[in-house]
Write an enzyme that holds these catalytic residues in place. Structure first.
Site, PDB file in Angstrom:
ATOM      1  N   GLU A 178      -5.675 -13.235   0.461  1.00 20.62           N
ATOM      2  CA  GLU A 178      -6.392 -11.956   0.563  1.00 20.62           C
ATOM      3  C   GLU A 178      -7.119 -11.689  -0.755  1.00 20.62           C
ATOM      4  O   GLU A 178      -6.589 -11.015  -1.633  1.00 20.62           O
ATOM      5  CB  GLU A 178      -5.415 -10.796   0.852  1.00 20.62           C
ATOM      6  N   HIS A 211       0.823  -1.219   0.000  1.00 19.50           N
ATOM      7  CA  HIS A 211       0.000   0.000   0.000  1.00 19.50           C
ATOM      8  C   HIS A 211       0.854   1.265   0.000  1.00 19.50           C
ATOM      9  O   HIS A 211       0.411   2.306  -0.441  1.00 19.50           O
ATOM     10  CB  HIS A 211      -0.973  -0.016   1.178  1.00 19.50           C
TER      11      HIS A 211
HETATM   12 ZN   LIG Z   1      -4.316  -4.624   0.943  1.00 18.76          ZN
END
Ligand SMILES: [Zn+2]
Length: 184
Positions: free
Chosen positions: A150, A94
């Site tokens: 994820e 990120h």
């Molecule tokens: Zn993420």
């Protein structure tokens, strides 16, 4: 060629503390967080490709929402201090401005594994590579990525590389290993 778009970022290859993406923009993607929240920022190219992806989804009746985009080194450090389960500072994609977490109303906008079974999660897995994104942490690759599955986390890597990875079923670590650019 290794560009910032294709760069490998993981626990063994962290970003420097002072790494800030060049063009961070808020182009009005459907984020759930407040208008001034820095999580709404993404690197410019990644932001525009995400807009194309989410617009196409909307046209097909798929309701994708953005939860989290850019996260600064300082912010990651803060999160890590409170929760050691999250990536350590420098080790989160990120920070690159190229990663985006998505969810949908069917799972209450949460980042949960059940997202993968929703029409949104299924659609995202199929279509993300057409827009230059990969599902960065797939199931059954945990030992290579060193991250749990994820299904909500996509990473912009360019269309050329996302297409290649989708065709071969490789994760970014495997691509770098066979290109002899790194040792796993
Ligand atoms: Zn993420």
């Amino acid at each position: 060629m290794i560009t910032d778009y294709t760069r490998l970022i993981n626990k063994k290859h962290p970003l420097p503390a002072d790494y800030i993406p060049r063009d961070l923009v808020d182009i009005g993607l459907p984020f759930t967080c407040a208008p001034s929240d820095p999580r709404r920022l993404l690197e410019k190219k990644a932001a525009h490709k995400a807009m194309e992806l989410i617009t196409r989804a909307g046209q097909e009746g798929i309701s994708l929402y953005c939860i989290s985009g850019y996260r600064s080194y300082a912010r990651q450090k803060e999160l890590y201090r409170h929760d050691s389960y999250v990536a350590a500072p420098g080790m989160s994609e990120h920070q690159s401005g190229l990663a985006l977490d998505l969810s949908c109303p069917a799972v209450n906008m949460e980042l949960v594994e059940a997202f993968s079974d929703t029409p949104e999660g299924i659609w995202l897995a199929r279509h993300a590579p057409l827009y230059g994104f990969i599902l960065r942490y797939p199931a059954n690759k945990e030992s290579i990525t060193e991250y749990p599955y994820e299904p909500w986390h996509i990473r912009y890597v360019s269309c050329q590389l996302s297409t290649y990875l989708a065709k071969t079923g490789m994760v970014l670590e495997e691509y770098y290993a066979i290109s002899k650019k790194i040792a796993l």
